[in-house]
Write an enzyme that holds these catalytic residues in place. Structure first.
Site, PDB file in Angstrom:
ATOM      1  N   GLY A 208     -35.931  23.118 -38.530  1.00 56.40           N
ATOM      2  CA  GLY A 208     -34.962  23.774 -39.906  1.00 56.40           C
ATOM      3  C   GLY A 208     -36.345  24.143 -40.385  1.00 56.40           C
ATOM      4  O   GLY A 208     -37.697  24.678 -39.527  1.00 56.40           O
ATOM      5  N   ASN A 209     -36.615  25.295 -41.225  1.00 56.96           N
ATOM      6  CA  ASN A 209     -36.966  25.062 -41.772  1.00 56.96           C
ATOM      7  C   ASN A 209     -37.171  25.152 -43.548  1.00 56.96           C
ATOM      8  O   ASN A 209     -36.283  25.023 -43.967  1.00 56.96           O
ATOM      9  CB  ASN A 209     -37.384  26.941 -41.782  1.00 56.96           C
ATOM     10  CG  ASN A 209     -36.338  27.777 -42.098  1.00 56.96           C
ATOM     11  OD1 ASN A 209     -35.703  27.909 -43.206  1.00 56.96           O
ATOM     12  ND2 ASN A 209     -35.435  28.119 -41.154  1.00 56.96           N
ATOM     13  N   TYR A 210     -38.119  25.880 -44.530  1.00 63.51           N
ATOM     14  CA  TYR A 210     -38.178  25.326 -45.781  1.00 63.51           C
ATOM     15  C   TYR A 210     -36.887  26.181 -46.982  1.00 63.51           C
ATOM     16  O   TYR A 210     -37.266  26.502 -48.150  1.00 63.51           O
ATOM     17  CB  TYR A 210     -38.849  25.478 -46.328  1.00 63.51           C
ATOM     18  CG  TYR A 210     -40.582  24.571 -46.048  1.00 63.51           C
ATOM     19  CD1 TYR A 210     -40.156  23.085 -45.756  1.00 63.51           C
ATOM     20  CD2 TYR A 210     -41.077  24.592 -44.954  1.00 63.51           C
ATOM     21  CE1 TYR A 210     -40.785  22.226 -45.777  1.00 63.51           C
ATOM     22  CE2 TYR A 210     -42.603  23.385 -44.360  1.00 63.51           C
ATOM     23  CZ  TYR A 210     -42.023  22.621 -44.736  1.00 63.51           C
ATOM     24  OH  TYR A 210     -42.750  21.484 -43.523  1.00 63.51           O
ATOM     25  N   SER A 211     -36.769  27.427 -46.414  1.00 67.07           N
ATOM     26  CA  SER A 211     -35.609  28.063 -47.146  1.00 67.07           C
ATOM     27  C   SER A 211     -35.115  27.390 -48.262  1.00 67.07           C
ATOM     28  O   SER A 211     -34.476  26.788 -47.320  1.00 67.07           O
ATOM     29  CB  SER A 211     -34.860  29.306 -46.155  1.00 67.07           C
ATOM     30  OG  SER A 211     -34.095  29.934 -47.347  1.00 67.07           O
TER      31      SER A 211
END
Ligand code: PMT
Length: 396
Positions: A208-211
């Site tokens: 995933g990512n930090y959005s």
């Protein structure tokens, strides 16, 4: 958000009348001139002084004045209103409005206004389920009034069912939508993506990512407020999506692709603020991967380039989260994906990019024009982006 708007708030006699104080407060904070009209019953639940203190304006009750006192000033209230909101609206109020009674200041104002009317019902479940109330609501709806709610939940009587006043946010969203009807995106269909995709590794892990979804949600909200018909395609995010927009929840890049392609057909603009994974595990393990001695390798495969794939004459706007050579990298993405313009994010500073409320962006258009914007709230960045989208749509 409501700057310069004249909003008449009609409060009628329900236990949920106290929530109208919050509505008046939010509207006033947003810059609206709020004129509160209370029925006699409403004043039994909440003191007019509460509204007066919040709106800094006299509260109109005329409860003790004879009918002949409904003078030109009261007509002026109805005339001046950009929108008239009745929250809470009791079953009795709804019945009176449905037959067009005008026997107090409140009903006179509703009957004489040419402004859009939003009605948020609140009553006991039995009253709401009664066919008379349903017919009355239908009658008001067929006259063009906007009915918001009621919601399901625990009621003052102790019963559970339909009849609760909807959340204040839902009423504010309806007001935004009504006021946005004359906005520069009125009649336009916009598809906006947000959040960060999650690509499963096994049943408990993902890439995933930090959005946080904040940038995309700010865009959706701003587009709604400007009259746009918004579809928000969102990967998991840290905040609730805005009300008054169509929300499609997805998890992976593949699911986002499918939703975007489907919704972009016939849309006027596509704005991709989502942080979409560029790679996903080739295979997601069916069972949880066990900890074992030695190294573990996961084969990754590229995800489809959603923006690059969408075509069909709509305005295409991309984002680029960059940590180096921002303009060069973003310009390459602008060309590769065939965009009208790209919003490049500097993600190297703590006050810009992922998961914060502010953003510092550079907008680059297809002619190579570079516009560096200062640090702003994401809601302000959203409006800057939508100014351009509206301009491009107007020029089409
Ligand atoms: O959600 P927040 O916490 O508010 O953070 C906002 C944000 C930083 C996520 C947002 O402002 C942002 O910059 N989004 C783009 C993130 C990104 O890294 O984009 P990219 O450079 O990987 O992709 C470029 C563009 O192509 C993007 O519009 C992206 O949505 C799109 N894309 C990417 C990959 C892919 N497979 N398909 C795509 O369409």
């Amino acid at each position: 958000m409501f700057e310069g708007k004249s909003i008449v708030l009609g409060v009628t006699g329900s236990i949920s009348a106290y929530k109208a104080v919050d509505i008046a407060s939010k509207l006033t904070q947003g810059g609206a001139v709020v004129e509160v009209i209370m029925t006699e019953a409403a004043a039994e639940f909440v003191a007019p002084l509460s509204f007066q203190s919040i709106t800094h304006r006299p509260v109109h009750t005329a409860m003790f004045a004879p009918v002949t006192d409904f003078d030109i000033e009261h007509v002026a209230l109805a005339e001046r209103a950009d929108v008239l909101v009745i929250a809470p609206a009791t079953a009795n109020t709804i019945a009176r409005l449905a037959v067009g009674l005008a026997d107090d200041l409140f009903s006179c104002t509703v009957l004489s206004t040419r402004a859009p009317v939003i009605i948020a019902p609140a009553m006991d479940v039995g009253m709401y389920q009664n066919s008379v109330t349903r017919e009355n609501l239908e009658r008001l709806r067929s006259r063009g009034h906007i009915i918001v709610g009621p919601a399901y939940g625990r009621l003052a009587s102790g019963l559970e069912g339909m009849g609760r006043l909807v959340e204040v946010g839902e009423i504010l969203a309806a007001i935004h939508q009504v006021l946005g009807r004359g906005g520069d995106l009125a009649g336009r269909r916009l598809v906006i993506s947000a959040g960060g995709t999650q690509e499963p590794i096994d049943p408990v892990r993902y890439i995933g990512n930090y959005s946080s979804g904040k940038m995309g949600y700010a865009l959706a909200e701003a587009a709604r407020n400007r009259g746009g018909e918004v579809t928000l395609i969102t990967a998991p995010a840290a905040i609730p999506p805005p009300l008054g927009v169509e929300v499609i929840q997805v998890q992976t890049a593949t699911q986002m692709r499918q939703a975007v392609i489907e919704k972009a057909a016939g849309a006027d603009a596509l704005i991709m603020a989502a942080a979409v994974a560029d790679y996903r595990p080739e295979v997601a393990a069916e069972k949880k991967i066990k900890r074992r001695p030695g190294r573990l390798s996961i084969e990754l495969t590229r995800t489809p380039d959603i923006l690059g794939e969408v075509s069909g004459g709509l305005i295409k706007v991309g984002f680029a989260a960059e940590s180096e050579e921002i303009v060069e990298n973003a310009t390459r993405k602008l060309r590769d994906k065939g965009l009208d313009f790209i919003v490049a994010n500097d993600i190297t500073s703590a006050d810009s990019g992922f998961a914060v409320d502010t953003n510092r962006v550079i907008i680059i258009d297809r002619n190579g024009k570079v516009d560096r914007l200062p640090l702003m709230l994401k809601s302000e960045v959203a409006d800057k982006i939508l100014d351009r989208v509206a301009g491009l749509l107007a020029g089409k």
